[in-house]
Design an enzyme around this catalytic site. Structure first.
Site, PDB file in Angstrom:
ATOM      1  CE  LYS A   1     -26.225-115.505 -11.868  1.00 28.27           C
ATOM      2  NZ  LYS A   1     -25.226-114.722 -11.092  1.00 28.27           N
TER       3      LYS A   1
ATOM      4  CB  SER B   1     -25.288-111.194 -12.868  1.00 35.67           C
ATOM      5  OG  SER B   1     -24.707-112.168 -12.009  1.00 35.67           O
TER       6      SER B   1
ATOM      7  CB  SER C   1     -23.880-111.407  -9.038  1.00 34.90           C
ATOM      8  OG  SER C   1     -23.352-110.653 -10.101  1.00 34.90           O
TER       9      SER C   1
END
Lengths: 485, 461, 96
Positions: free
Chosen positions: B66, B141, B165
């Protein structure tokens, strides 16, 4: 004739509280393993990514900094909080890489305490400590033409901020407080106390009010004073400025002021009206510090003797306060004198104390330490020699000065320099008689008998000459007087 | 080829595995799940593995990071303008540990800028599309990593989970997602969002793979004071024959999509079928958890994002003539609206006059929530709930309504606030073909139990 | 319901060092009003005597020993990230 009114200054009293930032004597920063000694370093050479505030960097607490805070608590007669935490203080400034300073707002490590600051008059003033907390220092800005430069070497340096109660009511007491705090932090091993390099910085809050007033006046804060003298002078200046302002119908504004060390004046910097809202918040990156009383005791057991403990110990030496304070300005000297007191006689300790006190030059900083080299034995031997009349007081001072820097014993030094005096009564009596029978002495003998006592000087001088300077002058004089009686 | 074991047993060289993953990544470019590919570095590392220079448990296995985690080979942008060209001079501990076992990062995945959001629509570099329906959001996210895993680009991808997330996008894309116990994996080198709830976890196809990946990343890190001593390598017992599982009543009521409820009930039935007991439990404080979350997390965000000031690194406004303008403009232009919104909320709840009423009250409420969990775990081994009130919603549906967006986090924030491990497992599929996840929540350090149970049910599925 | 005023927004923006556009200020005013109204729900919980829970790891007394360590990241690496430097320092507009 109008009667002279008392000067307005005498109608006012000043009230002072001092916040002092003390740089801790650690090797690394408070939250990073970067070298903490940036004295001779080029800009940004003492930084790691944490100090640069890089994304994803996290603080890692320096154990030694916590231990030094615990030691500081002892010096401040304060309790250690068994649970303490860190908080973030937010503001934007280029010298603050994370946009917040890690400090301790809500649960500081050092609780209330006090210190007794000695005044030159011999009295002491007790100043209560509100609390003291650990925090990190900010970096340094240099202002150039049209731009500023950011050096983060100092960012993250561990500090304790010591916050006093407003218990100080004179400029001289403010100076005494600052000076005593300085001694305490050095003696306890908390700080190197290097004032030149900003190891201790004082923020002085001052207000004035008429003696009879019940409430304190509005205060101004003079920031970043780095010497005892500037603390004193700034307090003096602010007192007059604020009284003048009030007397001319003005009012004191709550503000931050700077100190001009050449002009000896304070200058307005920032009004509190646009005071910051620091949005303090507990720092979740740092687990709390939890100490036991045993751990605190163990750490504090390693705190060496503190200035007030020396003062207590030396009461029986009946030293003049100026001698005591002179000695205390150098921890190694104080330690040595006390060791002599413990292992030898009070008379010896007193003698050595005076030697040291006169050896300290006023410009010597308390940080000039020679902790390891000095041993009590040499000074005890020297004191013994004086007591045994082997050395004159002048000769003793000469040996003393050499003893501070030499590997030789006191006796070796005295012998090398041919300073040992002759106190053999028979030998000196022979010389005395020789001088008295010298016709050249007749005039002086007559003068003495006629009551002109000063004339004895000539005779003593002759004895010294005949003895190649080694005769004990006191003994020589005694024998002279016996014969001339 | 889906799982780590399949990769390791494929007989392919590291270079072949990496090339294949890179090709697949390019093939699925339309999903906008990648922000960058670390092609050059990945191939170099693959060559080193093939030559025997590097070895390890995951030798040659490609993965994705990420883009809020510092890693070499591409900028670490946090999907923001602020860090558009930020080339990290060091790597996150989690990435370092995986690389030490021979895993190869092939790229950085899209996210909501600075991980603020639940849909990956707040990225400065465009929306990531759902792996099962490109008109729908990936969740967030960590949307990019979830989609990349679901699309079989790599067998695992890293995410961060502060309030859901990882779990929510896992649920939206039909993969396994784990948010470990707070402190399991070092946060060092991870762009901080909320220091007290940020965790690092992963997306995989199976619970067993998650166990492998987490086991490598877990452990105390001298660079992060909040890391726990490694409990992943503690010898633990296998799943008890019959676990007591509490289904949180408050997460199954009004406002929860009936298809979501159905999938969770179905998962509960499967748990029962495997010999476990599932009973409804009540957590009254849970209804306050969103309130707590949207005080505490913005407060920590406003603080953690203060370092992005245009001074030392990152975006600096070109027009600024004064320091004040430099700060104000760089931050206004470098942050997305959602970042700014959260910074403002954070500043509000911490500001003088509001701190006690909001921030302190939220932290006290959090203590109540933690006690409530503790009480339940005295009688139950773990808890079950949905992950999200709905399956993946349509792109653009909630972008103009931040509160509605926040409310979608209701199921995931409680475990975050209490630092508990929680796993999102595929539980069913909606009538429109969208995956629906169920969430298993356990007491602290029960991460492996959650994964073992999930693995047990995978076998039964 | 706390109404967030335009002044409130501007004050918070100043605290946050955000130079918001007019549109952003307007939008923020409504959103913050709605959000603060929402989080005000916490007032409904009785928390008397409850100790706040700032951290959930249960950890305490985590330390590093006081030994300097050099970083793999040099000053040059760090300064290379800066928009403007001079004399090994980060350059910013003149601080008044």
């Amino acid at each position: 004739m109008t009667q002279q009114l008392p000067h307005p200054y005498s109608q006012y009293k000043m009230t002072i509280g001092i916040e002092c930032h003390v740089q801790l004597a650690t090797r690394t920063k408070l939250f990073s393993a970067a070298d903490n000694d940036a004295r001779e370093a080029t800009p940004n050479s003492k930084i790691v990514p944490i100090d640069f505030g890089l994304p994803g960097m996290l603080p890692v607490l320096n154990r030694r900094a916590v231990e030094l805070a615990v030691k500081a608590a002892k010096a401040l007669n304060a309790d250690v909080a068994l649970e303490s935490r860190f908080d973030r203080k937010h503001y934007f400034y280029p010298d603050l890489p994370k946009g917040y300073q890690i400090s301790q707002m809500y649960q500081p490590i050092i609780l209330a305490g006090y210190l007794d600051a000695p005044l030159e008059s011999g009295e002491t003033v007790r100043v209560r400590i509100h609390h003291a907390h650990l925090e990190e220092d900010a970096g340094k800005l240099t202002h150039k033409d049209g731009y500023s430069l950011v050096d983060l070497n100092r960012a993250g340096t561990p500090l304790i901020e010591i916050v006093s109660e407003p218990d100080i009511h004179s400029a001289s007491a403010a100076k005494a407080y600052a000076s005593e705090l300085h001694k305490l932090m050095i003696y306890a091993g908390v700080s190197r106390g290097d004032l030149y390099h900003g190891n201790m910085r004082f923020d002085v809050n001052i207000s004035v009010a008429k003696h009879e007033a019940k409430a304190l006046g509005t205060r101004a804060e003079v920031k970043n004073l780095n010497s005892f003298k500037s603390v004193e002078k700034a307090a003096e200046y602010e007192f007059k400025r604020q009284v003048d302002l009030l007397e001319s119908g003005g009012r004191v504004v709550q503000e931050t002021r700077g100190w001009d060390d050449t002009k000896l004046i304070t200058i307005s910097q920032r009004s509190k009206e646009d005071a910051q809202d620091y949005r303090y918040m507990p720092d979740a990156d740092i687990p709390p510090i939890r100490l036991t009383s045993e751990q605190v005791n163990e750490i504090q057991a390693n705190v060496p003797m503190l200035p007030f403990e020396y003062r207590n110990s030396w009461k029986e030496l009946e030293l003049d306060i100026s001698v005591i304070e002179a000695l205390l300005s150098n921890q190694s000297y104080a330690k040595l004198v006390d060791e002599i007191k413990q292992t030898s006689t009070n008379a010896h300790a007193r003698r050595v104390a005076h030697w040291f006190a006169s050896a300290i030059r006023p410009e010597d900083d308390v940080t000039v330490q020679q902790l390891s080299a000095l041993k009590p034995a040499g000074f005890i031997e020297l004191a013994d020699m004086v007591e045994a009349d082997e050395l004159s007081s002048t000769a003793a001072k000469e040996v003393f000065s050499e003893l501070l820097v030499s590997d030789h014993t006191a006796r070796e030094i005295a012998e090398q320099r041919n300073l040992i005096q002759n106190s053999d009564e028979d030998e000196i009596a022979t010389i005395v008689d020789a001088v008295l029978s010298d016709p050249a002495s007749a005039r002086s003998i007559e003068d003495i008998k006629a009551g002109k006592d000063k004339a004895i000087g000539y005779l003593v001088g002759q004895i010294m000459k005949l003895s190649a300077g080694k005769a004990n002058p006191a003994l020589a004089q005694k024998l002279l007087r016996e014969r001339l009686r | 080829m889906k799982t780590i074991t399949e990769y390791l047993q494929s007989g392919l060289s590291a270079t072949e595995m990496v090339k294949q993953a890179l090709a697949r990544a390019k093939q699925v470019a339309d999903y906008n799940s990648f922000l960058s590919l670390t092609e050059e570095r990945a191939l170099k590392r693959a060559a080193q593995i093939d030559s025997g220079e590097i070895s390890g448990k995951l030798a040659g296995v490609p993965f994705v990071v990420k883009d809020n985690m510092l890693a070499f080979g591409a900028p670490t942008t946090a999907a923001s303008v602020m860090l558009k060209d930020f080339h990290a001079p060091l790597q996150a501990t989690a990435v370092e540990k995986l690389e030490a076992e021979g895993a190869i990062c092939i790229g950085k995945s899209n996210l909501d800028a600075f991980a603020h959001g639940g849909s990956t629509e707040n990225s400065a570099y465009g929306v990531t599309k759902n792996a099962h329906d490109t008109k729908r959001v990936a969740g967030g996210s960590s949307g990019g990593s979830a989609v990349i895993t679901a699309l079989d680009v790599v067998p695992f991808a890293l995410g961060t989970d502060t309030g859901g997330s990882i779990r929510q996008p896992a649920s939206f894309n039909g993969v396994v997602g784990i948010k470990p116990t707070y402190g399991t994996v070092s946060r060092y080198g991870v762009v901080a969002m909320a220091s007290s709830t940020d965790t690092i976890g992963c997306f995989t196809h199976t619970a067993a793979d998650a166990d492998v990946v987490m086991g490598i990343m877990a452990g105390r890190d001298a660079n992060d004071m909040t890391t726990l001593p490694n409990f992943w390598n503690e010898k633990s017992n296998s799943v008890k024959k019959s676990l007591q599982i509490g289904l949180i009543k408050e997460t199954m009521g009004d406002g929860i999509d009936t298809e979501v409820q159905a999938a969770v009930y179905e998962y509960a039935e499967r748990l029962k079928g495997a010999g476990h007991t599932v009973r409804e439990v009540s957590m009254p404080t849970i209804s306050y958890s969103l309130g707590m979350y949207y005080v505490i997390v913005p407060a920590e965000i406003s603080s953690n994002l203060a370092r992005y000031d245009g001074v030392r690194y990152g975006y600096r406004s070109q027009n600024a003539t004064s320091l004040e303008e430099l700060y104000g403009q760089s931050r206004d232009q470098g942050f997305e609206m959602e970042n700014k919104r959260r910074i403002m909320i954070g500043s509000f709840v911490l500001s003088s006059g509001f701190f006690d009423a909001y921030y302190q009250q939220a932290q006290k409420a959090r203590a109540l929530l933690c006690s409530e969990f503790d009480e339940l775990f005295a009688s139950y081994d773990l808890l079950l709930s949905p992950v999200s009130p709905t399956p993946a919603f349509a792109i653009g549906q909630k972008t103009n309504d931040p509160i509605q967006m926040y409310k979608a986090d209701i199921m995931t924030v409680p475990a975050s606030l209490a630092g508990l491990p929680a796993v999102s497992v595929p539980a069913g599929v909606s009538s429109t073909g969208l995956p629906v996840g169920a969430q298993l929540i356990g007491p602290q350090k029960s991460d492996r139990l959650l994964l073992r149970l999930a693995a047990q049910l995978e076998k039964g599925a | 319901m706390t109404k967030i005023t335009r002044e409130d927004v501007l004050h918070l923006a100043k605290l946050s060092s955000l130079e918001l556009t007019d549109d952003e200020v307007t939008a923020m005013q409504d959103e913050l009003t709605e959000i603060t109204d929402y989080i005000a729900m916490l007032g409904g919980l009785t928390t008397e005597g409850v100790e706040p829970k700032y951290q959930v790891s249960g950890l305490e007394n985590i330390y590093r020993e006081d030994e300097p360590q050099t970083s793999s990241v040099s000053r040059e690496d760090l300064l290379a990230l800066s928009y403007a430097t001079s004399d090994d320092q980060v350059k910013v507009p003149k601080v008044l």
